[in-house]
Design a protein around this motif. Structure first.
Motif, short mmCIF file in Angstrom:
data_model
loop_
_atom_site.label_atom_id
_atom_site.label_comp_id
_atom_site.label_asym_id
_atom_site.label_seq_id
_atom_site.Cartn_x
_atom_site.Cartn_y
_atom_site.Cartn_z
N ALA A 74 0.82 -1.20 0.00
CA ALA A 74 0.00 0.00 0.00
C ALA A 74 0.86 1.26 0.00
O ALA A 74 0.49 2.29 -0.57
CB ALA A 74 -0.95 -0.01 1.20
N ALA A 75 2.03 1.19 0.64
CA ALA A 75 2.92 2.34 0.73
C ALA A 75 3.69 2.59 -0.56
O ALA A 75 4.23 3.68 -0.75
CB ALA A 75 3.89 2.15 1.88
N GLY A 76 3.77 1.56 -1.43
CA GLY A 76 4.49 1.73 -2.68
C GLY A 76 5.59 0.73 -2.95
O GLY A 76 6.26 0.80 -3.98
N ALA A 77 5.80 -0.23 -2.04
CA ALA A 77 6.80 -1.27 -2.28
C ALA A 77 6.31 -2.21 -3.36
O ALA A 77 5.10 -2.39 -3.56
CB ALA A 77 7.08 -2.04 -0.99
N ASP A 78 7.27 -2.83 -4.07
CA ASP A 78 6.93 -3.71 -5.20
C ASP A 78 7.31 -5.16 -4.97
O ASP A 78 6.59 -6.06 -5.37
CB ASP A 78 7.65 -3.22 -6.46
CG ASP A 78 7.38 -1.78 -6.76
OD1 ASP A 78 6.21 -1.41 -6.90
OD2 ASP A 78 8.36 -0.99 -6.84
N LEU A 79 8.46 -5.38 -4.35
CA LEU A 79 8.99 -6.73 -4.18
C LEU A 79 9.25 -6.94 -2.69
O LEU A 79 10.02 -6.19 -2.08
CB LEU A 79 10.29 -6.89 -4.99
CG LEU A 79 10.93 -8.27 -5.03
CD1 LEU A 79 9.98 -9.32 -5.59
CD2 LEU A 79 12.22 -8.21 -5.86
#
Length: 493
Positions: free
Chosen positions: A279-284
């Protein structure tokens, strides 16, 4: 609520799992076939470089674009060299030399080693500015305490790794160097205004983005002025507003291990931490080292349910999965283009390059070689979770020279002098100055007996009165131990 299979597969594309041992269990291969992004490998997975290559080949046989990540920093944090130590000095040594071309060469050599083993993502370099000398988790993993120095070496390290076809991951955003606690164990807080971070901690990340880093790792640290009450890993202000919008990073944001107390403890569990990070913007998402099929599915299911229940936007999950897929595609193309045996760049053997770098990093005060045939006393110290238990010290290069290992609190200077008989003493330690008991032991020895100190940790200005020689290696790699032994004039084993 029933989990949507399509959402579960989408969630799997954002996860890095792990497993113990030199071969992949069936469940790991099954999840990989079902879309799992890949795996983080640890020392337990590396029985030898040959077996590691066989393991990664087995993973690629299931899916050619699998992400295979590892923490290979050189110096004190090494997975390829976890049995004997790294043949390359770490960041503190490279920063002490301050030759960016040497840093580029060393990281290119590490990249070639990783590529030959089938690893395509290095969770390195550490680009934290180690401004807290007592930092328990960064220390010699940092290029130094000066932001400009760390920035230029961070860029060189990234260029070196990626020149070998291995994706670099700059860590730990927005900077772990000013902490005095370990985020593996708790949630550290850096209570500074954002202006201080911009001047002190963030320049290396700006340099990493400019150098084309394909990934950046978030830190499980709290910066109230930026992240509020939670860690940066859960902060849109840190990941989206600062890293992406302001610094222009377009690659993959990787989380530090979600099992760490700084993440799982703050979120109420690993599955909940995964949702918060996405939700915060992390991808992996690195789940951690202690992972099994049940945990991976629990994380994927929690992410899928969060989308179904509206706690996580589907478009955000799709965006994360797309970015990880693009990184995997880059890595797969690099492997095809270069071939697994390609060795571009400096053709010198790794050991030769590592010794050269370690020798340039070594500082010697006094004349240690004048004290022949010493008793070597190594101070037993703990290790951080990031380092793991890796052999260190001079023992591999002592030949007939006697070494004893002691706990500073359990021995006296008089006892060591008695054991030495007529021999001088070489005291070997890491951060000898930091613990009062080891510092006092060194000071008593230096005042009463011909003594040399070999400091293999984060350096300081402290020197015990009367010490005959003082060596600083700026790290405890195998290469650093070799050049220290040479400087002491010890006979080769």
């Amino acid at each position: 609520m029933t989990v949507d299979p399509g959402l579960r597969r989408l969630a799997l594309r954002t996860l890095l799992a792990a497993f113990p041992g030199p071969s992949a269990p069936d469940w790991a291969l099954d999840l990989l076939a079902d879309g799992l992004a890949g795996f983080t490998l640890f020392g337990t997975n590396v029985a030898s470089t040959e077996s590691l290559a066989q393991l990664t080949a087995r993973l690629r046989s299931v899916r050619s674009d699998v992400l295979v990540a590892i923490d290979e920093e050189g110096g004190d944090v090494t997975r390829l060299g976890h049995r004997a130590g790294s043949p390359y000095p770490g960041n503190a040594a490279l920063g002490a030399v301050d030759d960016v071309e040497l840093t580029r060469q060393v990281y290119a050599a590490m990249g070639r080693d990783l590529a030959a083993a089938g690893v395509n993502v290095d969770l390195a370099p550490t680009v934290d500015v180690n401004t807290a000398a007592e930092n328990p988790i960064i220390g010699t993993r940092s290029f130094g305490a000066d932001p400009a120095l760390v920035a230029r070496h961070s860029a060189a390290a990234i260029e070196g790794l990626q020149s070998a076809g291995v994706a670099a991951c700059a860590k730990h955003f927005p900077g772990h160097g000013a902490t005095v606690t370990d985020s593996h164990l708790e949630l550290p807080t850096i209570d500074e205004p954002l202006a201080v971070l911009r001047e002190r901690d963030l320049p290396p990340f700006a340099a990493a983005v400019s150098a084309g880093a394909l990934a950046v790792m978030s830190a499980h640290i709290r910066v109230p002025a930026l992240t509020g009450d939670g860690p940066a890993t859960f902060s849109r202000a840190a990941l989206e507003d600062l890293l992406r919008s302001e610094y222009g990073f377009k690659g993959v944001i990787v989380t530090d291990a979600l099992e760490m107390r700084g993440a799982a403890g703050a979120a109420g569990g690993i599955p909940q931490a995964a949702v918060a990070a996405l939700a915060a913007g992390a991808d992996l998402l690195c789940i951690g080292a202690l992972v099994d099929q049940e945990l991976v599915l629990a994380v994927a299911d929690e992410v899928a349910l969060a989308v179904t229940e509206g706690r996580l936007a589907r478009v955000r999950l799709e965006q994360a999965a797309r970015r990880t897929t693009e990184l995997a595609g880059w890595a797969a193309r690099e492997r095809v283009t270069r071939g697994p045996a390609t060795t571009p760049g400096d053709p010198r053997p790794a050991a030769e390059l590592g010794i050269l770098a370690a020798r340039r990093a070594l500082t010697v005060e006094g004349d240690p070689a004048a004290l022949s045939d010493p008793l070597v006393v190594q101070l037993v110290t703990g290790h951080s979770i990031a380092e793991g238990k890796i052999p260190w010290g001079l023992r591999p290069f002592l030949g007939r020279i006697e070494q004893i290992d002691v706990v500073a609190a359990e021995v006296t200077a008089d006892e060591l002098i008695g054991r030495a008989a007529e021999r001088p003493i070489v005291l070997v330690g890491r951060r000898v100055h930091q613990a009062a008991v080891s510092r006092a032991l060194a000071e008593k020895l230096a005042a009463a007996w011909p003594t040399v100190v070999v400091e293999m940790g984060w350096p300081s200005a402290w020197r015990p009165d009367g010490v005959r020689a003082f060596l600083v290696t700026h790290g405890a790699s195998l290469a650093s131990a070799r050049v220290a032994a040479d400087a002491l004039g010890l006979p080769r084993a």
